[in-house]
Design a protein around this motif. Sequence first.
Motif, short mmCIF file in Angstrom:
data_model
loop_
_atom_site.label_atom_id
_atom_site.label_comp_id
_atom_site.label_asym_id
_atom_site.label_seq_id
_atom_site.Cartn_x
_atom_site.Cartn_y
_atom_site.Cartn_z
N ALA A 138 -51.39 -30.43 100.54
CA ALA A 138 -50.17 -29.64 100.68
C ALA A 138 -50.13 -28.95 102.05
CB ALA A 138 -50.08 -28.60 99.56
N ALA A 139 -51.28 -28.42 102.48
CA ALA A 139 -51.34 -27.72 103.77
C ALA A 139 -51.16 -28.69 104.93
CB ALA A 139 -52.67 -26.98 103.89
N VAL A 140 -51.84 -29.83 104.88
CA VAL A 140 -51.77 -30.80 105.98
C VAL A 140 -50.37 -31.39 106.09
CG1 VAL A 140 -52.59 -33.05 106.78
CG2 VAL A 140 -54.23 -31.36 105.92
N TRP A 141 -49.78 -31.74 104.96
CA TRP A 141 -48.44 -32.33 104.99
C TRP A 141 -47.42 -31.34 105.54
CZ3 TRP A 141 -46.03 -36.58 105.43
CH2 TRP A 141 -44.67 -36.69 105.11
N ALA A 142 -47.52 -30.08 105.13
CA ALA A 142 -46.59 -29.06 105.64
C ALA A 142 -46.78 -28.88 107.15
CB ALA A 142 -46.83 -27.73 104.92
N CYS A 143 -48.01 -28.84 107.60
CA CYS A 143 -48.29 -28.68 109.02
C CYS A 143 -47.75 -29.86 109.82
CB CYS A 143 -49.80 -28.54 109.24
SG CYS A 143 -50.28 -28.22 110.94
N ALA A 144 -47.91 -31.08 109.30
CA ALA A 144 -47.42 -32.27 109.99
C ALA A 144 -45.90 -32.24 110.13
CB ALA A 144 -47.87 -33.53 109.23
N CYS A 145 -45.21 -31.91 109.05
CA CYS A 145 -43.74 -31.88 109.09
C CYS A 145 -43.22 -30.78 110.00
CB CYS A 145 -43.19 -31.71 107.67
SG CYS A 145 -43.46 -33.13 106.59
N VAL A 146 -43.85 -29.62 109.94
CA VAL A 146 -43.42 -28.50 110.78
C VAL A 146 -43.67 -28.83 112.24
CG1 VAL A 146 -43.92 -26.10 111.42
CG2 VAL A 146 -43.68 -26.73 109.01
N ALA A 147 -44.83 -29.40 112.56
CA ALA A 147 -45.15 -29.76 113.94
C ALA A 147 -44.14 -30.76 114.48
CB ALA A 147 -46.56 -30.33 114.03
N PHE A 148 -43.77 -31.74 113.66
CA PHE A 148 -42.84 -32.78 114.08
C PHE A 148 -41.45 -32.22 114.35
CE2 PHE A 148 -39.76 -36.17 113.31
CZ PHE A 148 -40.30 -37.24 113.99
N PHE A 149 -40.90 -31.46 113.43
CA PHE A 149 -39.51 -31.01 113.55
C PHE A 149 -39.34 -29.74 114.38
CE2 PHE A 149 -39.11 -33.84 109.87
CZ PHE A 149 -37.96 -34.54 110.23
N SER A 150 -40.40 -28.98 114.60
CA SER A 150 -40.29 -27.79 115.45
C SER A 150 -40.74 -28.07 116.88
CB SER A 150 -41.13 -26.65 114.88
OG SER A 150 -42.51 -26.93 115.01
N LEU A 151 -41.27 -29.27 117.12
CA LEU A 151 -41.79 -29.66 118.43
C LEU A 151 -42.92 -28.73 118.87
CD1 LEU A 151 -38.54 -30.60 120.40
CD2 LEU A 151 -39.78 -31.89 118.66
N ALA A 152 -43.70 -28.26 117.90
CA ALA A 152 -44.80 -27.35 118.22
C ALA A 152 -46.03 -28.14 118.64
CB ALA A 152 -45.13 -26.49 116.99
N ARG A 153 -46.86 -27.51 119.44
CA ARG A 153 -48.17 -28.09 119.76
C ARG A 153 -49.05 -27.90 118.54
NH1 ARG A 153 -46.49 -24.77 123.88
NH2 ARG A 153 -45.98 -25.80 125.86
N LEU A 154 -49.85 -28.90 118.20
CA LEU A 154 -50.67 -28.81 117.01
C LEU A 154 -51.64 -27.63 117.09
CD1 LEU A 154 -50.99 -30.23 114.33
CD2 LEU A 154 -52.81 -31.63 115.33
N GLY A 155 -52.11 -27.34 118.29
CA GLY A 155 -53.02 -26.22 118.47
C GLY A 155 -52.38 -24.86 118.21
N GLU A 156 -51.05 -24.82 118.23
CA GLU A 156 -50.35 -23.57 117.93
C GLU A 156 -50.27 -23.30 116.43
OE1 GLU A 156 -47.25 -23.52 121.74
OE2 GLU A 156 -46.65 -24.47 119.86
N LEU A 157 -50.43 -24.35 115.63
CA LEU A 157 -50.30 -24.23 114.18
C LEU A 157 -51.64 -24.24 113.46
CD1 LEU A 157 -47.29 -26.67 113.60
CD2 LEU A 157 -47.23 -24.20 113.96
#
Length: 371
Positions: free
Chosen positions: A170-189
Amino acid sequence: MSGGNPVGGPKRNPAEPIPSLLRPHCPARERIILWVPALSSRDRSEDGRPQAISNEDVERIKTVTTRAWVESTAQTYGTGLLTFHVFCDIRRVPDAQRAPAAEELILSFIAALAGSYSATAIDNYVAGTALVGAGQLAPTSSKRCERKPITLATLEALRHDFNLSLPLDAAVWACACVAFFSLARLGELTVQNQKAFKPAQHPSRSNVRSEVHRDGSQVTVIHLPRTKSASDGEDISFARSNHCADPAGALKNHLEVNALPDSCHLFAYRKQPSNAIVPLTRSAMLKRVQGAAKKTNAGSISGHSFRIGGTLEYLLRGLTFEAVKALGRWKSDTFTLYLRKHAQVLAPYMQDNTEALGRLSQLSIQLPPVR
């Protein structure tokens, strides 16, 4: 000061600077503050400080400098200082000539690095000084493999390998979707390790909020307390999507499955079987995603794949470069270097169809330049 060894003394490691009171031994991140230049010819007080600079000025300079960069950036710059002084020791450059350094010395330093360091490392070490051609001489081993974007179709395909009732999934999937659609750097999340979470630097659950536009459309906003380019933090945002890779739905599910206090890391989860609360690390996140990618033949996925992929997705939807630039918080046009499918992005604009171009212009979002 000579770079030779004292007669009968221990052999000095050439990768270490010659000991100097100007450069005390300290962690890399502290060198920007603790390493000082030799006295110049300007008027100075008895303790070597310029007469026009007061104690309050010095403390203010230190405060501003320590807050100017995140720890990893300060470490990189500190490593650059070390490399520069080792270079000067080898060349027997007097301390008084190292700061301020003459243009010829800086160019000589860059030329010495070329061929052994990557272009990015050289840029960081010289802090803004660039030498055309240095990147061409970088060793092959220092160059990154092409970082391919993850597409929306690939992201949706990965969903089938996740059991969203499990805490980690649940945590990994949420992080992946948020990173993709917010254009965030993975290190920021994510965090570097399970003990690295700091509320003043990483997003927690209390940093999530919703905002509603006057037309009724709603977006989820996450405040990042500290980012690579903003020491006082930045906001990222995304809207609900009508497909299985919905970032708002994924985040909602994660917060319900991992029902934890608001003070916890945003993507913290209960690690099984101990049930301990741990923040999501970058390595754990990528390991789970890459495992799913192998099962679905999705190819290699890096941490930057999400930011690149999200950028491409928004451009393919018709958002202008200015809109995507603002969404991704870029201060320049360097984000265009990430794009792998310019033809797809620009295809609608190249059509000999006035009606289609008119509709496209109406759908495009025009934003003022980022300043």
